[in-house]
Every structure is written in structure tokens, then in C-alpha cells.
Design a protein around this motif. Structure first.
Motif, PDB file in Angstrom:
ATOM      1  N   GLU A 182     -56.879 -17.585   1.450  1.00 21.25           N
ATOM      2  CA  GLU A 182     -57.182 -16.644   2.550  1.00 21.25           C
ATOM      3  C   GLU A 182     -55.923 -16.298   3.355  1.00 21.25           C
ATOM      4  O   GLU A 182     -55.685 -15.144   3.692  1.00 21.25           O
ATOM      5  CB  GLU A 182     -58.188 -17.274   3.535  1.00 21.25           C
ATOM      6  N   SER A 183     -55.141 -17.328   3.625  1.00 19.77           N
ATOM      7  CA  SER A 183     -54.005 -17.124   4.526  1.00 19.77           C
ATOM      8  C   SER A 183     -52.906 -16.262   3.920  1.00 19.77           C
ATOM      9  O   SER A 183     -52.014 -15.815   4.620  1.00 19.77           O
ATOM     10  CB  SER A 183     -53.417 -18.476   4.932  1.00 19.77           C
ATOM     11  N   GLN A 203     -50.786 -28.588  -0.877  1.00 19.31           N
ATOM     12  CA  GLN A 203     -52.144 -28.468  -1.380  1.00 19.31           C
ATOM     13  C   GLN A 203     -52.387 -27.085  -1.973  1.00 19.31           C
ATOM     14  O   GLN A 203     -52.878 -26.925  -3.091  1.00 19.31           O
ATOM     15  CB  GLN A 203     -53.125 -28.732  -0.234  1.00 19.31           C
ATOM     16  N   ILE A 204     -51.970 -26.066  -1.223  1.00 17.43           N
ATOM     17  CA  ILE A 204     -52.209 -24.697  -1.676  1.00 17.43           C
ATOM     18  C   ILE A 204     -51.381 -24.363  -2.901  1.00 17.43           C
ATOM     19  O   ILE A 204     -51.879 -23.787  -3.875  1.00 17.43           O
ATOM     20  CB  ILE A 204     -51.942 -23.716  -0.515  1.00 17.43           C
ATOM     21  N   ALA A 205     -50.101 -24.749  -2.884  1.00 13.72           N
ATOM     22  CA  ALA A 205     -49.251 -24.468  -4.042  1.00 13.72           C
ATOM     23  C   ALA A 205     -49.840 -25.113  -5.289  1.00 13.72           C
ATOM     24  O   ALA A 205     -49.829 -24.540  -6.384  1.00 13.72           O
ATOM     25  CB  ALA A 205     -47.828 -24.965  -3.787  1.00 13.72           C
ATOM     26  N   GLY A 206     -50.379 -26.311  -5.129  1.00 17.78           N
ATOM     27  CA  GLY A 206     -51.002 -27.001  -6.254  1.00 17.78           C
ATOM     28  C   GLY A 206     -52.210 -26.257  -6.815  1.00 17.78           C
ATOM     29  O   GLY A 206     -52.401 -26.181  -8.033  1.00 17.78           O
ATOM     30  N   GLU A 207     -53.000 -25.645  -5.933  1.00 23.10           N
ATOM     31  CA  GLU A 207     -54.197 -24.933  -6.389  1.00 23.10           C
ATOM     32  C   GLU A 207     -53.881 -23.642  -7.123  1.00 23.10           C
ATOM     33  O   GLU A 207     -54.676 -23.179  -7.940  1.00 23.10           O
ATOM     34  CB  GLU A 207     -55.099 -24.603  -5.186  1.00 23.10           C
ATOM     35  N   TYR A 208     -52.726 -23.032  -6.786  1.00 22.39           N
ATOM     36  CA  TYR A 208     -52.381 -21.739  -7.389  1.00 22.39           C
ATOM     37  C   TYR A 208     -51.248 -21.866  -8.406  1.00 22.39           C
ATOM     38  O   TYR A 208     -50.482 -20.964  -8.621  1.00 22.39           O
ATOM     39  CB  TYR A 208     -52.074 -20.706  -6.296  1.00 22.39           C
ATOM     40  N   ARG A 209     -51.204 -23.012  -9.018  1.00 18.51           N
ATOM     41  CA  ARG A 209     -50.240 -23.296 -10.076  1.00 18.51           C
ATOM     42  C   ARG A 209     -51.016 -23.273 -11.392  1.00 18.51           C
ATOM     43  O   ARG A 209     -52.153 -23.742 -11.462  1.00 18.51           O
ATOM     44  CB  ARG A 209     -49.698 -24.701  -9.817  1.00 18.51           C
ATOM     45  N   ILE A 210     -50.401 -22.698 -12.436  1.00 20.75           N
ATOM     46  CA  ILE A 210     -51.107 -22.711 -13.721  1.00 20.75           C
ATOM     47  C   ILE A 210     -50.377 -23.552 -14.749  1.00 20.75           C
ATOM     48  O   ILE A 210     -49.150 -23.724 -14.688  1.00 20.75           O
ATOM     49  CB  ILE A 210     -51.331 -21.293 -14.292  1.00 20.75           C
ATOM     50  N   ASP A 211     -51.149 -24.100 -15.673  1.00 21.20           N
ATOM     51  CA  ASP A 211     -50.556 -24.817 -16.801  1.00 21.20           C
ATOM     52  C   ASP A 211     -51.341 -24.446 -18.065  1.00 21.20           C
ATOM     53  O   ASP A 211     -52.237 -23.596 -18.019  1.00 21.20           O
ATOM     54  CB  ASP A 211     -50.519 -26.326 -16.544  1.00 21.20           C
ATOM     55  N   ALA A 212     -50.968 -25.063 -19.169  1.00 20.09           N
ATOM     56  CA  ALA A 212     -51.611 -24.702 -20.441  1.00 20.09           C
ATOM     57  C   ALA A 212     -53.122 -24.904 -20.369  1.00 20.09           C
ATOM     58  O   ALA A 212     -53.902 -24.108 -20.921  1.00 20.09           O
ATOM     59  CB  ALA A 212     -50.997 -25.519 -21.582  1.00 20.09           C
ATOM     60  N   ALA A 213     -53.543 -25.939 -19.652  1.00 17.11           N
ATOM     61  CA  ALA A 213     -54.979 -26.217 -19.545  1.00 17.11           C
ATOM     62  C   ALA A 213     -55.701 -25.079 -18.814  1.00 17.11           C
ATOM     63  O   ALA A 213     -56.803 -24.660 -19.216  1.00 17.11           O
ATOM     64  CB  ALA A 213     -55.200 -27.545 -18.810  1.00 17.11           C
ATOM     65  N   THR A 214     -55.079 -24.575 -17.728  1.00 17.63           N
ATOM     66  CA  THR A 214     -55.668 -23.441 -16.999  1.00 17.63           C
ATOM     67  C   THR A 214     -55.980 -22.284 -17.940  1.00 17.63           C
ATOM     68  O   THR A 214     -56.968 -21.559 -17.763  1.00 17.63           O
ATOM     69  CB  THR A 214     -54.665 -22.901 -15.941  1.00 17.63           C
ATOM     70  N   LEU A 215     -55.097 -22.093 -18.906  1.00 15.43           N
ATOM     71  CA  LEU A 215     -55.190 -20.906 -19.760  1.00 15.43           C
ATOM     72  C   LEU A 215     -56.160 -21.075 -20.918  1.00 15.43           C
ATOM     73  O   LEU A 215     -56.380 -20.139 -21.702  1.00 15.43           O
ATOM     74  CB  LEU A 215     -53.797 -20.523 -20.261  1.00 15.43           C
TER      75      LEU A 215
END
Lengths: 305, 305, 305
Positions: B185-186, B238-250
Motif C-alpha cells: 500500500e505504502s 519485511q516488505i522487501a522480503g514479500e516483494y522478492r521473487i525466486d524460482a519457486a515464486t515462478l
């Protein structure tokens, strides 16, 4: 050209200067074939920064079809490891076909030139010389105002410390131009320069006020008055204000009067001058390219062919 | 191209953009004859450093057969002597055939362009515009994922301060692509940008969670969340961690989903993504070359011939 | 050449080295056709400054008819934004045809080379390797003194920390040259280097005094003794004084004895040596150009054709 190195404007004869200016005029009309200098590498050794001089030399060699080689900032050079200037230029000599040297110490160019066989061009050495600035000043006057011998040139601002101004005055003397020097008393020509100019037969007059001569001038060459020359801030402000020109100042000037400035300017020339027909300082800056091309063309042709 | 200067992505029409992308695709297949631009000099005036943009413009002009001219670091430029930007570009105009300007102040490129007759390209002006980044982003999407009008593009990360993202969103709107914005949001889109996009008929949705849309995306454009936006270090982590992607995300993404990032990345994309078929951020960085070649080719051809 | 990357002198076989030196000799006699490399761009990524290495690689690619691309100073690079070396070289790979890497960390070149498909040349990585320095040292010896196998080479100065010296010693061992190492006890060869050299069949002797061997030498390779190796200033002065040479030192040398130094020198070689027939250190510096041209010519020809 009878010189392998170009160290000072003073050492250039009137014929040398005319050779360069004539070649510059030719180049301005039609640039030389790029193949002619395709193999030529110009080393740029700047022991102090000078963006304008650096960029215009780089432009010049590239417009000739050659290429440049930069030593990079002095902070990361071998000089910081204790290497002598003589060693540095002897190494660079093995890389390049000609060398442009900018150095903070007066006399550095002359000294360095004694160690190399490739042509060395002095691009300013402290309080010393900067001959290619003089060449491009003369070229601008000749192209914009006509035959140098017929000109009446006013030079205004800091005439005491301005290296550019002294070289220009010596060169104009060789061409027998009339010269008017305009400055506050505290920044007038140094005695030794005045003496030398008189000895060389200069036609010069000195003034403290531009009004006295503005109507006669074919060229008005303005230079910066530097704040650091004045212990007193108020005195600086007052004097800088008196030797600043604007469009109104030029209403008394001849219609064809050409205003020049070595740039960068700060406040000496008001922006309202830019739009007048007098403003030639950007053209003057641009003339660095054909003049430096001409010089490089002459030096590199001698050298290689 | 109907522009002499390239100041903002917003001012480029869909037809302008297509002209550049089509030319880039041609150049990618077969580079133009080097003789065509042999006389062209491109001035690089970077008033703040940007290695990647600088190197790729330099590569582009050299791959075209022309050459570059660097102003050098701003610390040693005439600007430090008090020269105005208008004077600097008017001097450089006399050296070069086109000028690339990077400047920390928003609006600098527009202002500077009013003083020069050679084409000026904005390579980023503070919180302002960086149109060639947008062009290379669009080119990468079109080459990797297909017709822009058919695409579903997710844009994730800092959507509030990210200049790149706003330009990209406006451009995608011109092509009628579907856009999903994913951010905390921020750091969501500024109200003014959201309003303008809606006014322009953008097909956009906003999300706080990538999971909601990952399966639909043809393109996932990731940007960096900058530590300095957060007063509180823990909140940042916390926020940076939530909006980080890795192979699993994909693993939930479509097989053809193209992951992009303007680089440099820090932690936003885990190294394990590099080896997947999704990773297109290095290709995206490399596309800077054909896209900037295309733009220069178009601007310099107009200008000279 | 059987290598795509040039990471260490140690990994170059005697045949590899001879291929480069032979090509350098050819290039010295007649430079290759400039059209051959007209399309080649060499990226110079210097994560620490090294003017001489930078300038000579730039000269080499330009003398070949190609062009260089500079990453600029590390302070303004993406590395300062937290980008990894692996990411940086993967981006640069998209701009250039080969990459020269200088980095302060040992092993950086090997690591970086694993991420790129274009040839990568190590131009020094901390206490690690600097293979092109070794190649130009060998080339200078061969050109000035003759067949490497027949040579008696003295290496004097800091043999403990001197990276240059270790690489050179390994290479000379491949050619079966006789080697005399001259240094104070405290700066003698590290045990591991001595052991490796013996294992490789080196013909070496160690000395603390140049007088013991000066008469036998075909080559005297002098290196700098660095002040920072000595906690005690007086000890430094005394030792530096003992391992300094001047014209008088060389009166005992063979007439053909070739004095070399990787430069920059400070006090190790007195200026009065410069005028003797022994002085070959400037020639050695200049040999950087044909040797680096040869290496680039071989790597870029493999790559493109």
C-alpha cells in the motif's frame, strides 16, 4: 610549421600563426579526408581537469578521422605512485602519435617536450601558456571581423592574472592590431607584460572605463574577474559590476563589433547579449575544433609522412 | 520520427515508438553499414553518473560506425565554475552531431533542448523522464512476448517513486496492454499517475499480492524497493522480503512468462531465477544497444541527410 | 590459442606464449589491416585504476582498428548500488566483443569468466595474476636479448609480495631460462613459490647481493621495494638503498645486459641509467601495445570468424 612541439604562443611566428589559421579556414569549408589520419592516435594527458579543452581536442582528432587516448584523472594516474612527469610522457610516447599536455605547473610543457620525440601540444600549464586558446581567439577575430592588422581590439576584465590575455596581446602585437586594455587599476597589465609589449612595438592604450573606447572597437574581448583576487567581498562586487556588459552597454558599440569571451562566463556578460548580433563567444568556443584540427593536421602530417 | 529532441516517453506517439522498435529489430538482424554514420559524433553529457546508460549509448554510436565524446565527470566540468547548463550545451553543440543528457534535475532536458539545434536525448532527468529506458523495455516485451496489445503485464515493487514504472505504464497504455500493479500500500501508484492512466483509458488493476495475478502474466516487471524509502529498517526488510521473487515464486507462472528488471538488482530477484527460461533481464539490458542504435540512426539521418 | 579467457600466466602453455609473442613480433613489423577488427569493441572494466594498463589496452584495440568502451571509475558504477560482479559482466557482455577486467580481489577474473561467453582478459586481480604483464616482459626479453632458453635472468627487489615476479618466474621456467633472484632475506621468494618452481624444474639460485651475479646476466629485472612493507622507516631506507641501481652499478654488467622494470619506478633505477644502452624499461612499457594487440587479435579472430 617549423615546430615539432607547440609550447607557447610567444614562440609562434606570425607566419606560423597564419599557416594554422589558413588551414583552419580550409578545414572549416571542407573537412579533410578521414583516411588521412585514420592511423593517428592523440594522447590526452590532463594533470588537471579542463572539460572544454579536453572535449575540443578529442573532437578535433576524431573529426580528422583519428582517435584519442585519455590518461584519465590524475588522482588515479601513476603520478600518485611517485612517477615523474618525464617518465609518464616517455611511456605515453610509445602509445600515441602526438600528445596534449595540461598541467598545473608553469614550465611543465617545455620540460616534458624535451623527453619525447612525438609532437607535444601545451594545453595550459599553470600561470604559463595556452597557445591553442590564442590561436582560436585570433581565428575568431579574423573570421568575424577581418584582417587582424586592421583591427581595433578592446580587452577588458582581469588583465593582471589572465594568462589568456597576455598571450593574446603578444600575438596581436605580431599582427600590429590596435589594442585597448580596460580594467580597474588593481587588475591592470603587469609591468613586465606592458614593458614587453612596448618593446615589441605594440600599439596599445590603457583605460579604466569601457565608455572611453567602446565606439572604436571591432572586437571586445571580455574576461572574468575572479572573486578570489579580492580580499574584500564588497570591493569585488563593485568592480565586477562595473566591468560587466549587457545589451545596453553595447548600444554605443559599432554595429559590427564582435564580443568574445574565453568561457565559461559567470556574470561578466548578461544573457541579453546572447541574442544580439555582437555575441560571438559560442562561435569562438566552436572554433576550437577547426583550429585544433588544423594544428593536429599540420603536426601529424609532418611527423608521419 | 517527428521529433528532433527526445525528452519524454509521454511525448512519443504510438507511431513514433513503433518506428523505433521496428528499426531496432532490423538493426538486431543486420547492423547498418558503418559508413553511414562514420562522421557522426555523439556527446555524452552526464551530470550524474549512470554507467549502464553511458556505456550502452557509447556502444550504440560506435556500433553504428560513429564515435562518442564524453564530457567527463561533473566534478571537473565547467558547471563547477558556475557555468549554466544552457551555456554548457551551447558549447557542446559546436562539437557534436547529437547530445545525450543525464541530469539530476527534473526538467533539465526540456530546458537544455531549447538552446540547441542538434538532437538532444534525455537519458534521465531526476524524478523526470528516461524515455530510452521505456523504449528498450517495450522492445524487450515485444521481442520476447509478442504484440504489445495482446500482453498482460505485471509491474511489481516501488510504484510510487519509480520513474521507470510511470513512463512504462503510460507507454503500455498507448498500446492497450493489460496492466497489473503489485506493491505494498505504502508504495502504490501516486494518485496523479493513476488518474492520468485512467483518463488515457488504461486497462489496469492494482494488487498487494503477486499470487493474485502471477498465473495470468505474459511479463513480470520487477523493480527495486529502496531502503531509503522506509524510516524503519524492520518494515523495510519485511516488505522487501514479500516483494522478492525466486524460482519457486515462478512455479505458478505461465511457462512463457518473461521476467524483466531495469537492473542493477540487489535482492529483488534471487540468483536461482537466472537459470530459468523466465529470466530476460540481461537480454533486456543488452537490448539497450539496438534500441539506442535505432534512435540515433533515425535522429542522425534526419539531421544530416 | 586454446584459451577463450586469459586468466593467469600459469595456465598458458609454452606454445600459447610463443603464439602470442610470434604474433606480436609480426604486428611490430607490420600492423594488421585495420578493417579486420573494425567491428570489434573491447570493454575496459577497471574496478581499480591502472592508467598504464588501461591506456595500453585502449591503444592496442584502437591500433587494431577496433574501439574501446570504458566502464568508468568504480565509484560511479553499478557496483556501488550493490550489483554483483557476475551481474556487471553479464550486462557488459551484451555491449562488447571482449572484456578486460581489473579487480582488487584475487580470483575475481576466474569467477567473472565463468559468467560470460566473450573472451575475458585478466588485467590484474589483487594479489592474483596479471598475465599480459608477463607476456610483455617475455616479449621484451626475447626481442632485446634473444632466445629465452639461452638467457640468464636476474630478478631483483621485492620477491615476496611482487605478483609480477612470481608469474614471470613460472613463465621463464617453462622456457628453461637460468634465474637468479636477488633480494634482502626479508623479501625473498615465498616458500610456496620456491617449492613450485623447484618442482617445475626451474634452474634458479637466490642471492642477497647483486654483485655476486651481475656479470653473468643477460637481463636484470628490477622491481620496487615498497615502503609499506617495513614497519621501520630506517630499515626501509637502508634496504631500498642497497637494491637501487645506477650507471655505476652497471659498469660490471655485460655490455648487452638489458635492464627492465615494470614501471612506475620511484628510486630503484637512477635517472643516469636512462642514457645507457642497458635501459630497456621504456621499450618494455611500449611493448605492451604489440603484445596486447597480438593477444586481442588472436582472441577476437577465434571468436568472430
Amino acid at each position: 610549421m617549423t615546430h615539432d612541439h607547440v609550447i607557447s604562443a610567444k614562440s609562434l611566428s606570425r607566419a606560423d600563426i597564419e599557416t594554422v589559421l589558413d588551414r583552419a579556414a580550409e578545414i572549416d569549408r571542407s573537412p579533410p579526408d578521414r583516411d588521412r589520419h585514420a592511423d593517428d592516435l592523440l594522447a590526452l594527458c590532463f594533470f588537471e581537469p579542463s572539460t572544454r579543452t579536453h572535449m575540443s581536442f578529442e573532437t578535433a582528432i576524431k573529426r580528422l578521422g583519428g582517435d584519442a587516448l585519455d590518461m584519465g584523472p590524475v588522482e588515479s594516474s601513476s603520478a600518485t605512485k611517485g612517477e615523474s612527469l618525464a617518465d609518464t610522457v616517455r611511456v605515453v610516447e610509445g602509445y600515441a602519435d602526438a600528445l596534449v599536455l595540461r598541467h598545473p605547473s608553469e614550465g611543465a610543457a617545455q620540460m616534458a617536450s624535451e623527453f619525447v620525440d612525438i609532437p607535444l601540444i601545451n594545453a595550459g600549464d599553470g600561470a604559463g601558456q595556452h597557445p591553442t586558446q590564442t590561436l582560436l581567439d585570433l581565428y575568431t577575430m579574423r573570421e568575424a571581423a577581418g584582417d587582424l592588422a586592421d583591427l581595433t581590439v578592446g580587452i577588458m576584465g582581469d588583465l593582471k592574472y589572465g594568462r589568456t590575455v597576455h598571450s593574446l596581446a603578444y600575438a596581436l602585437t605580431k599582427f600590429d592590431a590596435r589594442q585597448h586594455f580596460v580594467s580597474p587599476e588593481s587588475l591592470s597589465l603587469p609591468r613586465s607584460v606592458r614593458y614587453d609589449l612596448h618593446e615589441s612595438g605594440a600599439r596599445l592604450k590603457e583605460h579604466t572605463d569601457l565608455d572611453a573606447v567602446i565606439e572604436e572597437l571591432d572586437v571586445l574581448y571580455v574576461t572574468r574577474i575572479q572573486r578570489e583576487r579580492f580580499p574584500d567581498e564588497n570591493e569585488y562586487r563593485q568592480i565586477a559590476g562595473e566591468y560587466r556588459i549587457d545589451a545596453a552597454t553595447l548600444e554605443d558599440a559599432r554595429e559590427e563589433c564582435v564580443v568574445m569571451h574565453p568561457l565559461p562566463r559567470v556574470d561578466e556578460i548578461a544573457p541579453d547579449v546572447d541574442a544580439t548580433q555582437h555575441a560571438h563567444y559560442f562561435e569562438q568556443a566552436h572554433n576550437a575544433v577547426p583550429v585544433r584540427m588544423a594544428l593536429l593536421d599540420l603536426l601529424l602530417s609532418e611527423d608521419d609522412r
